[in-house]
Scaffold this motif. Structure first.
Motif, PDB file in Angstrom:
ATOM      1  N   GLU A  18       0.829  -1.206   0.000  1.00 37.94           N
ATOM      2  CA  GLU A  18       0.000   0.000   0.000  1.00 37.94           C
ATOM      3  C   GLU A  18       0.867   1.261   0.000  1.00 37.94           C
ATOM      4  O   GLU A  18       0.587   2.210  -0.730  1.00 37.94           O
ATOM      5  CB  GLU A  18      -0.940   0.010   1.204  1.00 37.94           C
ATOM      6  N   LEU A  19       1.906   1.259   0.792  1.00 39.63           N
ATOM      7  CA  LEU A  19       2.812   2.399   0.868  1.00 39.63           C
ATOM      8  C   LEU A  19       3.525   2.621  -0.475  1.00 39.63           C
ATOM      9  O   LEU A  19       3.585   3.750  -0.980  1.00 39.63           O
ATOM     10  CB  LEU A  19       3.843   2.180   1.986  1.00 39.63           C
ATOM     11  N   ALA A  20       4.049   1.543  -1.045  1.00 36.69           N
ATOM     12  CA  ALA A  20       4.761   1.650  -2.321  1.00 36.69           C
ATOM     13  C   ALA A  20       3.824   2.090  -3.445  1.00 36.69           C
ATOM     14  O   ALA A  20       4.184   2.935  -4.277  1.00 36.69           O
ATOM     15  CB  ALA A  20       5.418   0.317  -2.667  1.00 36.69           C
ATOM     16  N   ALA A  22       1.045   3.841  -3.131  1.00 34.13           N
ATOM     17  CA  ALA A  22       0.708   5.256  -2.905  1.00 34.13           C
ATOM     18  C   ALA A  22       1.845   6.157  -3.398  1.00 34.13           C
ATOM     19  O   ALA A  22       1.595   7.190  -4.033  1.00 34.13           O
ATOM     20  CB  ALA A  22       0.420   5.508  -1.423  1.00 34.13           C
ATOM     21  N   GLU A  23       3.073   5.759  -3.125  1.00 35.06           N
ATOM     22  CA  GLU A  23       4.221   6.554  -3.571  1.00 35.06           C
ATOM     23  C   GLU A  23       4.328   6.555  -5.090  1.00 35.06           C
ATOM     24  O   GLU A  23       4.575   7.599  -5.712  1.00 35.06           O
ATOM     25  CB  GLU A  23       5.517   6.029  -2.938  1.00 35.06           C
ATOM     26  N   LEU A  24       4.130   5.406  -5.711  1.00 35.29           N
ATOM     27  CA  LEU A  24       4.178   5.346  -7.175  1.00 35.29           C
ATOM     28  C   LEU A  24       3.016   6.127  -7.799  1.00 35.29           C
ATOM     29  O   LEU A  24       3.179   6.732  -8.862  1.00 35.29           O
ATOM     30  CB  LEU A  24       4.163   3.891  -7.642  1.00 35.29           C
ATOM     31  N   ARG A  25       1.867   6.111  -7.147  1.00 40.36           N
ATOM     32  CA  ARG A  25       0.729   6.902  -7.624  1.00 40.36           C
ATOM     33  C   ARG A  25       1.097   8.387  -7.621  1.00 40.36           C
ATOM     34  O   ARG A  25       0.837   9.109  -8.585  1.00 40.36           O
ATOM     35  CB  ARG A  25      -0.495   6.635  -6.750  1.00 40.36           C
ATOM     36  N   ARG A  26       1.744   8.841  -6.545  1.00 40.75           N
ATOM     37  CA  ARG A  26       2.191  10.246  -6.466  1.00 40.75           C
ATOM     38  C   ARG A  26       3.242  10.539  -7.544  1.00 40.75           C
ATOM     39  O   ARG A  26       3.199  11.585  -8.191  1.00 40.75           O
ATOM     40  CB  ARG A  26       2.765  10.552  -5.075  1.00 40.75           C
ATOM     41  N   THR A  27       4.175   9.625  -7.720  1.00 41.95           N
ATOM     42  CA  THR A  27       5.242   9.805  -8.711  1.00 41.95           C
ATOM     43  C   THR A  27       4.678   9.919 -10.121  1.00 41.95           C
ATOM     44  O   THR A  27       5.062  10.806 -10.880  1.00 41.95           O
ATOM     45  CB  THR A  27       6.237   8.626  -8.635  1.00 41.95           C
ATOM     46  N   THR A  28       3.753   9.027 -10.474  1.00 42.52           N
ATOM     47  CA  THR A  28       3.197   9.057 -11.822  1.00 42.52           C
ATOM     48  C   THR A  28       2.246  10.231 -12.020  1.00 42.52           C
ATOM     49  O   THR A  28       2.113  10.736 -13.138  1.00 42.52           O
ATOM     50  CB  THR A  28       2.494   7.728 -12.168  1.00 42.52           C
ATOM     51  N   GLY A  37       7.882   4.452 -14.350  1.00 39.15           N
ATOM     52  CA  GLY A  37       7.053   4.587 -13.153  1.00 39.15           C
ATOM     53  C   GLY A  37       5.703   3.925 -13.336  1.00 39.15           C
ATOM     54  O   GLY A  37       5.211   3.229 -12.441  1.00 39.15           O
ATOM     55  N   PHE A  41       4.400   0.782 -11.204  1.00 40.88           N
ATOM     56  CA  PHE A  41       3.126   0.992 -10.504  1.00 40.88           C
ATOM     57  C   PHE A  41       2.126  -0.093 -10.904  1.00 40.88           C
ATOM     58  O   PHE A  41       1.474  -0.711 -10.047  1.00 40.88           O
ATOM     59  CB  PHE A  41       2.593   2.388 -10.839  1.00 40.88           C
TER      60      PHE A  41
END
Length: 172
Positions: A18-20, A22-28, A37, A41
């Motif tokens: 979930e953390l990873a 969420a971070e990839l969602r922000r990155t993309t 990315g 994701f």
């Protein structure tokens, strides 16, 4: 000397996924043109789908974004095929894997997944044809135990018992 860490629990893996994600969602979101990315994701979402409702939808959307950004590259179609197969849509998976190998005919992973999709779609002649292409491109590829075993098990599971041994035996 540090003691060995215990294996992560499902709850820990879910939390990390979930953390990873969420971070990839922000990155993309911050850089929508980041093809790598989107691929990472999508694959992580596909793998985490057993824990996260809606993750397969995100996987497919990520693959579609890769296709939109790089329509002449095979990566997005391969990712889309894996998402579709994970969702149980084998006919769609076949079409996506076919597009991937049309763009890169030497992509053995795509050809192998296409053969698997054909078996799951109960199209043994198409699976056999794909396996023969793999053999021509790289005779050692199907000799790898993990590929042999998965395909043999799948053929048996789908009712192609006789073909399981036949397909995995190289033609003279």
């Amino acid at each position: 000397r540090l003691p060995a860490s215990p294996t992560a629990t499902d709850a820990q893996l879910r939390s990390a996924a979930e953390l990873a994600i969420a971070e990839l969602r922000r990155t993309t979101t911050a850089d929508p043109s980041n093809v790598r990315g989107w691929l990472v994701f999508g694959e992580l979402s596909r793998l985490a789908a057993r824990w996260l409702p809606g993750a397969l939808g995100e996987t497919e959307a990520a693959a579609q974004q890769v296709i939109a950004l790089a329509p002449r590259r095979y990566h997005g179609y391969f990712a889309l095929g894996r998402a579709q197969m994970s969702a149980g849509r084998t006919a769609d998976g076949v079409a996506s894997f076919q597009r991937a190998v049309a763009l890169n005919p030497w992509f053995l992973g795509g050809r192998y997944n296409l053969a698997v999709a054909h078996v799951m779609n109960r199209d043994l002649p198409a699976a056999q044809a794909e396996i023969e292409v793999i053999r021509r491109l790289d005779p050692a590829f199907l000799a790898q135990p993990e590929y042999q075993q998965k395909l043999r098990d799948l053929l048996t599971q789908e009712g192609f018992r006789e073909a399981a041994e036949e397909l995995m035996t190289p033609a003279p």
